[in-house]
Design an enzyme around this catalytic site. Structure first.
Site, PDB file in Angstrom:
ATOM      1  N   ARG A  75       0.830  -1.215   0.000  1.00  0.00           N
ATOM      2  CA  ARG A  75       0.000   0.000   0.000  1.00  0.00           C
ATOM      3  C   ARG A  75       0.861   1.261   0.000  1.00  0.00           C
ATOM      4  O   ARG A  75       0.499   2.268  -0.613  1.00  0.00           O
ATOM      5  CB  ARG A  75      -0.964  -0.033   1.196  1.00  0.00           C
ATOM      6  N   ASN A 107      -9.149   8.257   6.923  1.00  0.00           N
ATOM      7  CA  ASN A 107      -8.124   7.799   5.972  1.00  0.00           C
ATOM      8  C   ASN A 107      -6.737   7.873   6.580  1.00  0.00           C
ATOM      9  O   ASN A 107      -6.414   8.793   7.334  1.00  0.00           O
ATOM     10  CB  ASN A 107      -8.179   8.649   4.701  1.00  0.00           C
ATOM     11  N   ASP A 109      -4.063   7.757   4.454  1.00  0.00           N
ATOM     12  CA  ASP A 109      -3.195   7.982   3.290  1.00  0.00           C
ATOM     13  C   ASP A 109      -2.421   9.303   3.316  1.00  0.00           C
ATOM     14  O   ASP A 109      -1.517   9.516   2.501  1.00  0.00           O
ATOM     15  CB  ASP A 109      -4.000   7.873   1.984  1.00  0.00           C
ATOM     16  N   HIS A 124      -7.861   7.020  12.337  1.00  0.00           N
ATOM     17  CA  HIS A 124      -7.325   5.660  12.205  1.00  0.00           C
ATOM     18  C   HIS A 124      -5.816   5.635  11.957  1.00  0.00           C
ATOM     19  O   HIS A 124      -5.287   4.638  11.490  1.00  0.00           O
ATOM     20  CB  HIS A 124      -8.070   4.909  11.086  1.00  0.00           C
ATOM     21  N   CYS A 135       8.570   0.031  23.057  1.00  0.00           N
ATOM     22  CA  CYS A 135       8.885   1.276  23.780  1.00  0.00           C
ATOM     23  C   CYS A 135       7.905   2.400  23.429  1.00  0.00           C
ATOM     24  O   CYS A 135       8.007   3.501  23.967  1.00  0.00           O
ATOM     25  CB  CYS A 135      10.332   1.692  23.511  1.00  0.00           C
ATOM     26  N   SER A 193     -18.681   4.689   3.942  1.00  0.00           N
ATOM     27  CA  SER A 193     -19.834   3.780   3.925  1.00  0.00           C
ATOM     28  C   SER A 193     -20.609   3.843   5.236  1.00  0.00           C
ATOM     29  O   SER A 193     -21.703   3.297   5.339  1.00  0.00           O
ATOM     30  CB  SER A 193     -19.365   2.344   3.667  1.00  0.00           C
ATOM     31  N   ASN A 217     -21.720  11.283  -1.430  1.00  0.00           N
ATOM     32  CA  ASN A 217     -21.280   9.899  -1.633  1.00  0.00           C
ATOM     33  C   ASN A 217     -21.773   9.424  -2.993  1.00  0.00           C
ATOM     34  O   ASN A 217     -22.765   9.929  -3.509  1.00  0.00           O
ATOM     35  CB  ASN A 217     -21.875   9.005  -0.529  1.00  0.00           C
TER      36      ASN A 217
END
Ligand code: BJW
Ligand code: ZN
Length: 246
Positions: A75, A107, A109, A124, A135, A193, A217
C-alpha cells in the site's frame, strides 16, 4: 450537473455554509478514490485473495506479521506517487473561508495533509508512521520498509501506526473529534460507507446536538435518510461546486 434538484441542493448547502460558525467535515476512503486509492468495501478493495479488513486486525498481525507488513508495504508503494484530487483541494479552500473548521478523517493515506489542510484529526492513524509496541516510539518513515522492520531503540518488531479492528482509537484525537462533533453547526460527511464505529455514529451525534448535515457519496448509506441533504456523485466533482464562491 444534470438534475436541477442537484443545483438547488448545492445552493441550499452553500447558504447553510455561509452562516456556519464551526464546520466539521468527516471523510472516508471515497474522497481518495479519485486519486487512485482503492476503497475498502467497493471494487478493488482486494490485495491478493485478502480483503483489507482481513489484514487490518491485531490478530492477523500476531498470526502472520510478515504478511501484514507485505500488505502495508504494497500500500505504501501504491500511495507514494498519488496526489490529492479536487475534492481534497476544495476542503483546503473551505478551511480558509469559514470561522472554524475541523477535518476528521478515517483515511490513513495522508492526502489531506498533502493537499494543504491544517486542522486534521486522523482517527485511524497514518500509514507513513510506524510504532514500536515495545517502547511506544512513533516515527515518520516514508520508505518501503524491510519485510520485518525492527525498532532501532529496543529491537522489537515495529507495526504500522494505524488503528485496526478491535483496537482503541487514540483517546486524545477521539476527544477532540467528539468536541468538534458536539459543537458543530454544519457537518459534511464525505465518501464513507458509515459502517465502522465510532466514526459511523458521529453524524447522528452532531444531528442530535442540532447541526445541519449533508452527505456526499456515490451511493446512499445507512444514514442518508437521517441527514438534511444528500448529494450522490463523485466528491472530486461535488465538493468544488459546494466550496466555490462562498
Ligand atoms: C465515493 C467515491 C467518490 C467511493 N466520491 N464517494 C459499536 C457497535 C458494533 C461494533 C463496534 C462498535 N464500536 C466499535 C465496534 C467494533 C469496530 C466496528 O466498527 N465494527 C463494525 C464493522 C461494526 N470498531 C473498531 O474496532 C474501532 N475501535 C473501537 O471502536 O474501539 C473500541 C471498541 C472496540 C470493540 C468493540 C467496541 C468498542 C476501530 C476501527 C478501526 C478501523 N480500521 C480500518 C483500517 C485502518 C488501517 C488500514 O487502512 O489499513 O479503517 S478498517 C477500514 O474501514 C479503515 C477505514 O478508515 C474504515 C472506514 O471505511 P470507509 O472510509 O467508510 O471506506 P469504505 O470503503 O467502507 O466506503 C467508501 C465509501 O466511499 C462508499 O460509501 C462509496 O460509495 C464511497 N465512494 N468513491 C464519493 N469518488
Ligand atoms: Zn522500541
Amino acid at each position: 450537473m444534470k438534475a436541477v434538484t442537484d443545483v438547488d441542493k448545492v445552493h441550499r448547502i452553500r447558504d447553510r455554509l455561509r452562516g456556519a460558525q464551526h464546520v466539521v467535515v468527516l471523510t472516508g476512503a471515497g474522497i481518495s478514490a479519485e486519486s487512485g486509492v482503492p476503497t475498502f468495501r467497493g471494487e478493488g478493495g482486494l490485495w491478493r485473495e485478502y480483503r483489507a479488513v482481513d489484514l487490518a486486525t491485531p490478530q492477523a498481525f500476531q498470526r502472520d506479521p510478515r504478511l501484514v507488513w507485505e500488505f502495508y508495504n504494497w500500500r505504501r508503494e501504491v500511495l507514494a506517487p498519488l496526489s490529492p484530487n479536487p475534492g481534497h483541494e476544495a476542503l483546503v479552500r473551505l478551511e480558509q473561508r469559514v470561522p472554524r473548521f475541523t477535518l476528521i478523517t478515517q483515511n490513513i493515506d495522508g492526502l489531506h495533509e498533502k493537499a494543504g489542510s491544517h486542522n486534521i484529526l486522523e482517527l485511524h492513524g497514518n500509514i507513513w508512521h510506524v510504532r514500536c509496541p515495545g517502547c511506544g516510539t512513533v516515527t515518520e518513515d516514508r520508505r518501503v520498509l524491510p519485510p520485518m522492520p525492527l525498532c532501532a531503540g529496543c529491537g522489537q518488531l515495529l507495526r504500522p501506526h494505524v488503528v485496526w479492528f478491535g483496537e482503541n482509537l487514540d483517546p486524545a484525537i477521539l476527544t477532540r473529534a467528539y468536541e468538534a462533533v458536539q459543537r458543530t453547526d454544519f457537518m459534511m460527511i464525505v465518501g464513507t460507507s458509515g459502517t465502522v464505529e465510532p466514526a459511523a455514529s458521529m453524524g447522528m451525534l452532531a444531528k442530535r446536538k442540532g447541526a445541519w448535515l449533508v452527505e456526499v457519496n456515490l451511493e446512499a448509506t445507512p444514514h442518508t435518510s437521517f441527514y438534511d441533504a444528500s448529494i450522490l456523485g463523485k466528491s472530486g466533482e461535488i465538493l468544488p461546486l459546494i466550496c466555490e464562491a462562498l
